[in-house]
Design a protein around this motif. Structure first.
Motif, PDB file in Angstrom:
ATOM      1  N   VAL A   1       0.944  -1.330  -0.209  1.00  0.00           N
ATOM      2  CA  VAL A   1      -0.011   0.039  -0.096  1.00  0.00           C
ATOM      3  C   VAL A   1       0.950   1.236  -0.015  1.00  0.00           C
ATOM      4  CG1 VAL A   1      -1.732   1.304   1.492  1.00  0.00           C
ATOM      5  CG2 VAL A   1      -1.995  -1.049   0.928  1.00  0.00           C
ATOM      6  N   ALA A   2       1.874   1.412   0.926  1.00  0.00           N
ATOM      7  CA  ALA A   2       2.876   2.494   0.856  1.00  0.00           C
ATOM      8  C   ALA A   2       3.702   2.608  -0.386  1.00  0.00           C
ATOM      9  CB  ALA A   2       3.568   2.321   2.219  1.00  0.00           C
ATOM     10  N   GLY A   3       4.007   1.321  -0.712  1.00  0.00           N
ATOM     11  CA  GLY A   3       4.964   1.555  -1.914  1.00  0.00           C
ATOM     12  C   GLY A   3       4.039   1.989  -3.380  1.00  0.00           C
ATOM     13  N   GLY A   4       2.797   1.381  -3.224  1.00  0.00           N
ATOM     14  CA  GLY A   4       2.190   1.542  -4.444  1.00  0.00           C
ATOM     15  C   GLY A   4       1.593   3.100  -4.437  1.00  0.00           C
ATOM     16  N   LEU A   5       1.488   3.845  -3.320  1.00  0.00           N
ATOM     17  CA  LEU A   5       1.195   5.012  -3.184  1.00  0.00           C
ATOM     18  C   LEU A   5       2.248   6.026  -3.654  1.00  0.00           C
ATOM     19  CD1 LEU A   5      -0.550   6.795  -0.015  1.00  0.00           C
ATOM     20  CD2 LEU A   5       1.418   7.926  -0.899  1.00  0.00           C
TER      21      LEU A   5
ATOM     22  N   LEU B   1      16.463  19.559 -11.212  1.00  0.00           N
ATOM     23  CA  LEU B   1      15.445  18.731 -11.782  1.00  0.00           C
ATOM     24  C   LEU B   1      15.025  17.657 -10.598  1.00  0.00           C
ATOM     25  CD1 LEU B   1      13.481  17.685 -13.946  1.00  0.00           C
ATOM     26  CD2 LEU B   1      15.134  16.180 -14.802  1.00  0.00           C
ATOM     27  N   ALA B   2      16.281  17.137 -10.134  1.00  0.00           N
ATOM     28  CA  ALA B   2      15.634  16.110  -9.156  1.00  0.00           C
ATOM     29  C   ALA B   2      15.062  16.891  -7.832  1.00  0.00           C
ATOM     30  CB  ALA B   2      17.014  15.371  -8.506  1.00  0.00           C
ATOM     31  N   VAL B   3      15.591  17.923  -7.514  1.00  0.00           N
ATOM     32  CA  VAL B   3      15.199  18.737  -6.275  1.00  0.00           C
ATOM     33  C   VAL B   3      13.543  19.028  -6.605  1.00  0.00           C
ATOM     34  CG1 VAL B   3      15.389  20.864  -4.889  1.00  0.00           C
ATOM     35  CG2 VAL B   3      17.270  19.492  -5.445  1.00  0.00           C
ATOM     36  N   THR B   4      13.308  19.598  -7.734  1.00  0.00           N
ATOM     37  CA  THR B   4      11.978  20.056  -7.952  1.00  0.00           C
ATOM     38  C   THR B   4      11.075  18.872  -8.011  1.00  0.00           C
ATOM     39  OG1 THR B   4      12.781  21.824  -9.660  1.00  0.00           O
ATOM     40  CG2 THR B   4      10.572  20.991 -10.014  1.00  0.00           C
ATOM     41  N   LEU B   5      11.336  17.732  -8.817  1.00  0.00           N
ATOM     42  CA  LEU B   5      10.546  16.645  -8.578  1.00  0.00           C
ATOM     43  C   LEU B   5      10.363  16.000  -7.063  1.00  0.00           C
ATOM     44  CD1 LEU B   5      12.091  14.924 -11.891  1.00  0.00           C
ATOM     45  CD2 LEU B   5       9.758  15.980 -11.729  1.00  0.00           C
ATOM     46  N   HIS B   6      11.532  16.087  -6.467  1.00  0.00           N
ATOM     47  CA  HIS B   6      11.333  15.610  -5.187  1.00  0.00           C
ATOM     48  C   HIS B   6      10.271  16.385  -4.159  1.00  0.00           C
ATOM     49  CE1 HIS B   6      13.180  13.188  -1.690  1.00  0.00           C
ATOM     50  NE2 HIS B   6      12.891  14.330  -0.868  1.00  0.00           N
ATOM     51  N   GLU B   7      10.595  17.769  -4.569  1.00  0.00           N
ATOM     52  CA  GLU B   7       9.438  18.520  -3.737  1.00  0.00           C
ATOM     53  C   GLU B   7       8.102  18.247  -3.991  1.00  0.00           C
ATOM     54  OE1 GLU B   7      10.829  22.532  -4.611  1.00  0.00           O
ATOM     55  OE2 GLU B   7      12.620  22.408  -3.361  1.00  0.00           O
ATOM     56  N   ARG B   8       7.798  17.993  -5.361  1.00  0.00           N
ATOM     57  CA  ARG B   8       6.698  17.853  -5.495  1.00  0.00           C
ATOM     58  C   ARG B   8       6.116  16.544  -5.058  1.00  0.00           C
ATOM     59  NH1 ARG B   8       5.830  19.710 -11.961  1.00  0.00           N
ATOM     60  NH2 ARG B   8       6.309  21.683 -11.785  1.00  0.00           N
ATOM     61  N   LEU B   9       6.861  15.431  -5.068  1.00  0.00           N
ATOM     62  CA  LEU B   9       6.550  14.324  -4.676  1.00  0.00           C
ATOM     63  C   LEU B   9       6.129  14.393  -3.104  1.00  0.00           C
ATOM     64  CD1 LEU B   9       6.705  10.990  -4.864  1.00  0.00           C
ATOM     65  CD2 LEU B   9       8.953  11.080  -4.114  1.00  0.00           C
ATOM     66  N   ALA B  10       7.093  15.148  -2.264  1.00  0.00           N
ATOM     67  CA  ALA B  10       6.780  15.139  -0.759  1.00  0.00           C
ATOM     68  C   ALA B  10       5.469  15.761  -0.544  1.00  0.00           C
ATOM     69  CB  ALA B  10       7.814  16.095  -0.163  1.00  0.00           C
ATOM     70  N   ALA B  11       5.024  16.643  -1.516  1.00  0.00           N
ATOM     71  CA  ALA B  11       3.639  17.261  -1.330  1.00  0.00           C
ATOM     72  C   ALA B  11       2.496  16.326  -1.477  1.00  0.00           C
ATOM     73  CB  ALA B  11       3.333  18.270  -2.189  1.00  0.00           C
ATOM     74  N   LEU B  12       2.669  15.266  -2.629  1.00  0.00           N
ATOM     75  CA  LEU B  12       1.697  14.383  -2.758  1.00  0.00           C
ATOM     76  C   LEU B  12       1.765  13.321  -1.685  1.00  0.00           C
ATOM     77  CD1 LEU B  12       1.523  13.662  -6.596  1.00  0.00           C
ATOM     78  CD2 LEU B  12      -0.148  14.918  -5.283  1.00  0.00           C
ATOM     79  N   VAL B  13       2.855  12.730  -1.264  1.00  0.00           N
ATOM     80  CA  VAL B  13       3.037  11.669  -0.370  1.00  0.00           C
ATOM     81  C   VAL B  13       2.545  12.253   1.120  1.00  0.00           C
ATOM     82  CG1 VAL B  13       4.709  10.247   0.884  1.00  0.00           C
ATOM     83  CG2 VAL B  13       4.853  10.479  -1.839  1.00  0.00           C
ATOM     84  N   GLY B  14       2.797  13.433   1.251  1.00  0.00           N
ATOM     85  CA  GLY B  14       2.295  14.026   2.612  1.00  0.00           C
ATOM     86  C   GLY B  14       0.820  14.295   2.722  1.00  0.00           C
ATOM     87  N   ASP B  15       0.190  14.320   1.483  1.00  0.00           N
ATOM     88  CA  ASP B  15      -1.352  14.586   1.600  1.00  0.00           C
ATOM     89  C   ASP B  15      -2.260  13.276   1.318  1.00  0.00           C
ATOM     90  OD1 ASP B  15      -3.544  15.953   1.325  1.00  0.00           O
ATOM     91  OD2 ASP B  15      -3.509  16.347  -0.595  1.00  0.00           O
TER      92      ASP B  15
END
Length: 366
Positions: free
Chosen positions: A210-214, A308-322
């Motif tokens: 579940v966590a990995g799929g998310l 590029l990696a930093v930008t994508l990582h920040e977007r990922l953090a926003a989705l994973v945290g929500d």
């Protein structure tokens, strides 16, 4: 004062007129109360025929599609590769002499050679790395569908797994692989030549799936958005958009499971531990090493904080945290992927796929 009808007074009526017929939408009515709505529907649509079933639903309580959902609903055309073809091509050729081993061939198509800075991984490298993650996730989910009592949930998990495999194959095609090369990449590479995220190592039980799929769904959606922004008029954009839309649906599914597992006393502790470990490992989602240094050879890590990696990582953090579940332990910045990880989760996926392929009789698909 007379009652003035509002949107909540509109009801949609569904009726079944015979045991061998389907339940169909027959019309709409306006009523101030639910009980009156049912009786009014009966008198309006059941005067001439005997009804087997009559359903009356307030329109504002329904979840309906909009014009913007057209592409998402076009199931027969949005993903014509529903049945992944990479094992089939190899099976058809088994009646002939086995071909000499050769590295996968690539041609310029879609996402190829889109690296903005040669010092750091570009979009192509990141897509190829996520294709590896999707392939393993799809295989792991295929092992879980038999564990469900709820048939609808089993079908949902099976569909997500199938789409993960289909997306993985399509990503390779967009990156310039022809079908034999896709087949070879997924079924002929040794584990040391794979570049999966360390998340894959943890895909050993349902809470971690579940966590990995998310996390993986969120990462694919984020990279798809970045790719669309980089070249909004590209001819391959519809395929990327379709992948993004479906992965967002997957993300919502995993979020619901995350909330449920975090709420149930029986699973709360186990899921919190799995979610913490998976998100902590997910720091390497966008830290792929350039594919030109693959084949299991060591490679220099990209410089600290590539844009590029930093930008994508920040977007990922926003989705994973929500997600409404336990707290994320996603690192503050991206980490570099390494070759040859994946543990038993990757090893099992590779061995199962090869075993199934190799046990088909020669010429069975001729």
């Amino acid at each position: 004062m007379p009652h003035i009808p509002t949107d909540s007074d509109v009801y949609e009526v569904f009726a079944q007129s015979g045991h061998g017929t389907a339940l169909n939408h027959v019309g709409s009515i306006v009523s101030p109360r639910p009980d009156a709505a049912w009786h009014l529907a009966k008198e309006t649509y059941g005067r001439r025929d005997d009804l087997v079933k009559l359903w009356v639903v307030r329109r504002t309580d329904m979840i309906v599609s909009s014009a913007g959902d057209r592409d998402l609903l076009a199931a027969k055309t949005r993903m014509p590769y529903r049945q992944p073809g990479f094992p089939t091509a190899r099976r058809r050729d088994r009646s002939a002499a086995p071909p000499a081993a050769a590295p996968p061939e690539r041609r310029d198509s879609g996402l190829t050679e889109r690296r903005d800075d040669a010092r750091e991984p570009g979009l192509t490298d990141l897509w190829l790395a996520l294709a590896d993650d999707l392939f393993v996730l799809g295989n792991r989910l295929g092992e879980r569908i038999v564990d469900y009592i709820d048939l609808e949930e089993a079908l949902a998990v099976g569909s997500i797994g199938q789409e993960a495999l289909a997306h993985a194959g399509t990503i390779l095609v967009l990156c310039g692989f022809d079908q034999p090369a896709v087949d070879a990449r997924f079924f002929d590479r040794a584990q040391a030549q794979w570049q999966v995220s360390r998340v894959v190592e943890r895909l050993t039980d349902w809470p971690s799936l579940v966590a990995g799929g998310l996390v993986i769904a969120a990462a694919v959606a984020v990279l798809a958005e970045q790719t669309a922004e980089a070249e909004p008029g590209a001819e391959w954009l519809p395929a990327i958009s379709a992948i993004r839309d479906e992965q967002l649906v997957h993300l919502d599914h995993w979020r619901r499971w995350a909330r449920a597992l975090a709420a149930w006393p029986e699973t709360r502790t186990e899921f919190a531990r799995a979610y913490a470990e998976v998100t902590e490992r997910a720091g390497d989602m966008f830290g792929a090493r350039p594919q030109s240094q693959g084949q299991g050879a060591p490679a220099a890590a990209p410089p600290a904080g590539p844009a590029l990696a930093v930008t994508l990582h920040e977007r990922l953090a926003a989705l994973v945290g929500d997600n409404g579940g336990p707290g994320s332990r996603l690192p503050d910045g991206p980490r570099t992927r390494t070759w040859g990880v994946g543990g038993s989760a990757l090893a099992d996926s590779l061995s199962r796929g090869r075993a199934i392929r190799d046990h088909y009789a020669p010429g069975v698909f001729s």
